[in-house]
Design a protein around this motif. Structure first.
Motif, PDB file in Angstrom:
ATOM      1  N   ASP A  61      11.067  18.351  28.522  1.00  0.00           N
ATOM      2  CA  ASP A  61      10.795  18.879  27.214  1.00  0.00           C
ATOM      3  C   ASP A  61      12.248  19.584  27.229  1.00  0.00           C
ATOM      4  OD1 ASP A  61       7.156  19.665  27.882  1.00  0.00           O
ATOM      5  OD2 ASP A  61       8.559  18.028  26.837  1.00  0.00           O
ATOM      6  N   ARG A  62      12.616  19.664  25.915  1.00  0.00           N
ATOM      7  CA  ARG A  62      14.012  20.606  25.419  1.00  0.00           C
ATOM      8  C   ARG A  62      13.853  21.830  25.910  1.00  0.00           C
ATOM      9  NH1 ARG A  62      17.804  17.535  22.747  1.00  0.00           N
ATOM     10  NH2 ARG A  62      17.344  15.602  22.148  1.00  0.00           N
ATOM     11  N   PRO A  63      12.816  22.456  25.497  1.00  0.00           N
ATOM     12  CA  PRO A  63      12.847  23.871  25.934  1.00  0.00           C
ATOM     13  C   PRO A  63      13.164  24.132  27.396  1.00  0.00           C
ATOM     14  CG  PRO A  63      11.126  23.478  24.292  1.00  0.00           C
ATOM     15  CD  PRO A  63      11.702  22.160  24.716  1.00  0.00           C
ATOM     16  N   VAL A  64      12.337  23.408  28.173  1.00  0.00           N
ATOM     17  CA  VAL A  64      12.342  23.347  29.801  1.00  0.00           C
ATOM     18  C   VAL A  64      13.870  23.016  29.977  1.00  0.00           C
ATOM     19  CG1 VAL A  64      11.405  22.569  31.755  1.00  0.00           C
ATOM     20  CG2 VAL A  64      10.006  22.996  29.918  1.00  0.00           C
ATOM     21  N   ALA A  65      14.485  22.030  29.521  1.00  0.00           N
ATOM     22  CA  ALA A  65      15.816  21.672  30.281  1.00  0.00           C
ATOM     23  C   ALA A  65      16.836  22.540  29.596  1.00  0.00           C
ATOM     24  CB  ALA A  65      15.894  20.099  29.275  1.00  0.00           C
ATOM     25  N   LYS A  66      16.644  23.144  28.371  1.00  0.00           N
ATOM     26  CA  LYS A  66      17.831  24.090  27.962  1.00  0.00           C
ATOM     27  C   LYS A  66      17.783  25.305  28.745  1.00  0.00           C
ATOM     28  CE  LYS A  66      18.312  23.364  23.027  1.00  0.00           C
ATOM     29  NZ  LYS A  66      18.290  24.088  21.640  1.00  0.00           N
ATOM     30  N   MET A  67      16.469  25.827  29.245  1.00  0.00           N
ATOM     31  CA  MET A  67      16.510  27.040  29.998  1.00  0.00           C
ATOM     32  C   MET A  67      17.103  26.712  31.394  1.00  0.00           C
ATOM     33  SD  MET A  67      13.116  29.526  30.663  1.00  0.00           S
ATOM     34  CE  MET A  67      13.289  30.897  31.986  1.00  0.00           C
ATOM     35  N   MET A  68      16.502  25.641  31.940  1.00  0.00           N
ATOM     36  CA  MET A  68      17.086  25.191  33.404  1.00  0.00           C
ATOM     37  C   MET A  68      18.512  24.954  33.256  1.00  0.00           C
ATOM     38  SD  MET A  68      15.739  21.760  35.494  1.00  0.00           S
ATOM     39  CE  MET A  68      16.701  20.525  34.427  1.00  0.00           C
ATOM     40  N   ASP A  69      18.990  24.484  32.215  1.00  0.00           N
ATOM     41  CA  ASP A  69      20.522  24.068  32.255  1.00  0.00           C
ATOM     42  C   ASP A  69      21.137  25.549  32.351  1.00  0.00           C
ATOM     43  OD1 ASP A  69      22.645  22.399  32.237  1.00  0.00           O
ATOM     44  OD2 ASP A  69      22.965  22.840  29.977  1.00  0.00           O
ATOM     45  N   TYR A  70      20.907  26.356  31.358  1.00  0.00           N
ATOM     46  CA  TYR A  70      21.509  27.777  31.411  1.00  0.00           C
ATOM     47  C   TYR A  70      21.342  28.611  32.823  1.00  0.00           C
ATOM     48  CZ  TYR A  70      22.356  32.569  29.814  1.00  0.00           C
ATOM     49  OH  TYR A  70      22.909  33.616  29.629  1.00  0.00           O
ATOM     50  N   LEU A  71      20.184  28.575  33.292  1.00  0.00           N
ATOM     51  CA  LEU A  71      19.994  29.352  34.457  1.00  0.00           C
ATOM     52  C   LEU A  71      20.856  28.727  35.624  1.00  0.00           C
ATOM     53  CD1 LEU A  71      16.471  30.560  34.593  1.00  0.00           C
ATOM     54  CD2 LEU A  71      18.369  31.661  34.288  1.00  0.00           C
ATOM     55  N   LYS A  72      20.881  27.384  35.598  1.00  0.00           N
ATOM     56  CA  LYS A  72      21.594  26.745  36.700  1.00  0.00           C
ATOM     57  C   LYS A  72      23.018  27.338  36.748  1.00  0.00           C
ATOM     58  CE  LYS A  72      21.132  22.467  37.806  1.00  0.00           C
ATOM     59  NZ  LYS A  72      20.958  20.838  37.774  1.00  0.00           N
ATOM     60  N   ARG A  73      23.647  27.607  35.430  1.00  0.00           N
ATOM     61  CA  ARG A  73      24.864  27.914  35.367  1.00  0.00           C
ATOM     62  C   ARG A  73      25.173  29.525  35.656  1.00  0.00           C
ATOM     63  NH1 ARG A  73      26.405  27.857  30.269  1.00  0.00           N
ATOM     64  NH2 ARG A  73      24.657  27.065  29.241  1.00  0.00           N
ATOM     65  N   GLN A 123       8.192  28.759  22.795  1.00  0.00           N
ATOM     66  CA  GLN A 123       9.011  27.873  23.820  1.00  0.00           C
ATOM     67  C   GLN A 123       9.502  28.354  25.164  1.00  0.00           C
ATOM     68  OE1 GLN A 123      12.375  27.250  20.752  1.00  0.00           O
ATOM     69  NE2 GLN A 123      11.381  25.150  20.469  1.00  0.00           N
ATOM     70  N   MET A 124       9.821  29.531  24.975  1.00  0.00           N
ATOM     71  CA  MET A 124      10.164  30.375  26.165  1.00  0.00           C
ATOM     72  C   MET A 124       9.025  30.671  27.208  1.00  0.00           C
ATOM     73  SD  MET A 124      13.160  31.620  26.912  1.00  0.00           S
ATOM     74  CE  MET A 124      12.690  33.013  28.005  1.00  0.00           C
ATOM     75  N   GLU A 125       7.897  30.563  26.669  1.00  0.00           N
ATOM     76  CA  GLU A 125       6.630  30.857  27.436  1.00  0.00           C
ATOM     77  C   GLU A 125       6.462  29.470  28.082  1.00  0.00           C
ATOM     78  OE1 GLU A 125       1.717  31.588  26.875  1.00  0.00           O
ATOM     79  OE2 GLU A 125       3.109  31.623  25.314  1.00  0.00           O
ATOM     80  N   LEU A 126       6.467  28.303  27.313  1.00  0.00           N
ATOM     81  CA  LEU A 126       6.502  27.162  27.864  1.00  0.00           C
ATOM     82  C   LEU A 126       7.529  26.903  29.050  1.00  0.00           C
ATOM     83  CD1 LEU A 126       5.485  24.019  28.236  1.00  0.00           C
ATOM     84  CD2 LEU A 126       7.045  23.744  26.358  1.00  0.00           C
ATOM     85  N   ALA A 127       8.728  27.082  28.867  1.00  0.00           N
ATOM     86  CA  ALA A 127       9.883  26.885  29.889  1.00  0.00           C
ATOM     87  C   ALA A 127       9.768  27.496  31.018  1.00  0.00           C
ATOM     88  CB  ALA A 127      11.128  27.375  29.173  1.00  0.00           C
ATOM     89  N   GLN A 156       6.909  29.144  32.191  1.00  0.00           N
ATOM     90  CA  GLN A 156       5.652  28.435  32.954  1.00  0.00           C
ATOM     91  C   GLN A 156       5.898  27.125  33.921  1.00  0.00           C
ATOM     92  OE1 GLN A 156       2.353  27.593  30.436  1.00  0.00           O
ATOM     93  NE2 GLN A 156       0.883  27.077  32.104  1.00  0.00           N
ATOM     94  N   THR A 157       6.752  26.257  33.179  1.00  0.00           N
ATOM     95  CA  THR A 157       6.935  24.844  33.561  1.00  0.00           C
ATOM     96  C   THR A 157       7.824  25.207  34.792  1.00  0.00           C
ATOM     97  OG1 THR A 157       6.768  23.912  31.461  1.00  0.00           O
ATOM     98  CG2 THR A 157       7.964  22.684  33.222  1.00  0.00           C
ATOM     99  N   LEU A 158       9.080  25.812  34.688  1.00  0.00           N
ATOM    100  CA  LEU A 158       9.821  26.007  35.670  1.00  0.00           C
ATOM    101  C   LEU A 158       9.298  26.908  36.828  1.00  0.00           C
ATOM    102  CD1 LEU A 158      13.123  26.715  33.589  1.00  0.00           C
ATOM    103  CD2 LEU A 158      12.507  24.523  34.935  1.00  0.00           C
ATOM    104  N   ARG A 159       8.434  27.757  36.758  1.00  0.00           N
ATOM    105  CA  ARG A 159       7.672  28.409  37.971  1.00  0.00           C
ATOM    106  C   ARG A 159       6.908  27.349  38.753  1.00  0.00           C
ATOM    107  NH1 ARG A 159       5.142  34.078  36.760  1.00  0.00           N
ATOM    108  NH2 ARG A 159       5.090  33.979  39.028  1.00  0.00           N
ATOM    109  N   GLN A 160       6.016  26.569  38.072  1.00  0.00           N
ATOM    110  CA  GLN A 160       5.236  25.375  38.468  1.00  0.00           C
ATOM    111  C   GLN A 160       6.312  24.453  39.419  1.00  0.00           C
ATOM    112  OE1 GLN A 160       3.242  23.883  35.481  1.00  0.00           O
ATOM    113  NE2 GLN A 160       1.484  25.728  35.231  1.00  0.00           N
ATOM    114  N   MET A 161       7.213  24.387  38.970  1.00  0.00           N
ATOM    115  CA  MET A 161       8.013  23.485  39.585  1.00  0.00           C
ATOM    116  C   MET A 161       8.792  23.893  40.671  1.00  0.00           C
ATOM    117  SD  MET A 161       9.638  21.359  36.179  1.00  0.00           S
ATOM    118  CE  MET A 161      10.935  20.305  37.108  1.00  0.00           C
TER     119      MET A 161
END
Length: 279
Positions: free
Chosen positions: A208-220, A239-243, A245-250
């Protein structure tokens, strides 16, 4: 008609640059899985800004020499085929088999990029021959065909035959230039990072784009506040809530509380998202 030019057997080569952020903004599944994006050889480089300096002495002369040499090669007799020797062909077949297995998620890229391996190996052979000519002070203009130029290098086996032969690219020629395994290895070393980068693009699109965007930003940046992430990724609250929640579960992020000092207004406690995944 007047001012109309017809170019027969045209080969169009485009060079362009963009930032990873801009590229990802316009990525779609159709663009990645279709035939358009794989037609581009994607080359990713880490930014390494350096102070502006002066060009080294001899740069303009080198540029002029290389331009003239490439011009001379373009006018040479092209009745020649590049052919892998047995060891090079076996190594290429091994690369091809492993690439189709390892990069099965980017198959549209694999087929085209493996063709680049073949072309790059041929180009590297000619490049070495040019280098040998320059080292020995031999003017490439003295050669009428590629066979004579490459023969100067004396590191490849040359086979001149009167019968026609199909080269690496399928063309029919009378002269063969044998390409060794070393050039295939070097060509694969050049092309492989482009396939690896294609995989990262697919990862981005499939999530999901929101998840990918947040993940990409935090990785940097490694860690950032809720508001900072929203500001830099342009995600809304939903979108932040979804991102999050998903990244914490992962298991990719953790939330920590930090006390932040505010000028003249004391301190406040902020929730900080910290990247704990790989990369």
């Amino acid at each position: 008609e007047e001012n109309v030019f017809i170019i027969k057997n045209c080969y169009l080569s485009l060079h362009s640059t963009t930032t990873p952020e801009m590229l990802k903004q316009f990525l779609t599944e159709e663009l990645v899985e279709g035939g358009f994006l794989p037609r581009w050889l994607l080359v990713y480089g880490e930014p390494k800004p350096r102070p502006r300096g002066r060009l080294r002495e001899g740069v303009f002369k080198l540029n002029e020499d290389l331009t003239n040499i490439l011009g001379a090669i373009s006018r040479m007799d092209k009745n020649v085929a590049f052919v892998f020797d047995d060891e090079a062909l076996a190594y290429y077949n091994k690369i091809e088999e492993e690439a189709y297995k390892r990069y099965d998620r980017v198959l549209p890229f694999v087929g085209r990029y493996l063709n680049y391996v073949v072309s790059f190996a041929d180009i590297l052979l000619v490049s070495d021959a040019i280098g040998r000519a320059i080292e020995e002070g031999v003017n490439p203009y003295t050669f009428s065909n590629l066979v004579q130029l490459v023969q100067l290098k004396q590191l490849v086996q040359l086979v001149n035959e009167t019968k026609t032969d199909n080269g690496n690219n399928g063309t029919k020629c009378t002269n063969r230039l044998i390409v060794s395994k070393d050039y295939v290895e070097e060509a694969w070393r050049i092309i492989k990072p482009s396939l690896d980068f294609a995989v990262t693009l697919v990862d981005y699109v499939e999530m999901d784009r929101p998840v990918a965007k947040m993940m990409d930003y935090l990785k940097r940046v490694k860690e950032a506040s809720h508001s900072k992430i929203m500001q830099n990724t342009r995600l809304n609250a939903k979108q932040m809530e979804l991102a999050v929640q998903t990244l914490r579960q992962m298991g990719y992020i953790e939330i920590i509380n930090k006390e932040v000092q505010r000028t003249g207004r004391g301190s406040i406690t902020k929730s900080i998202y910290r990247w704990i995944g790989e990369g």
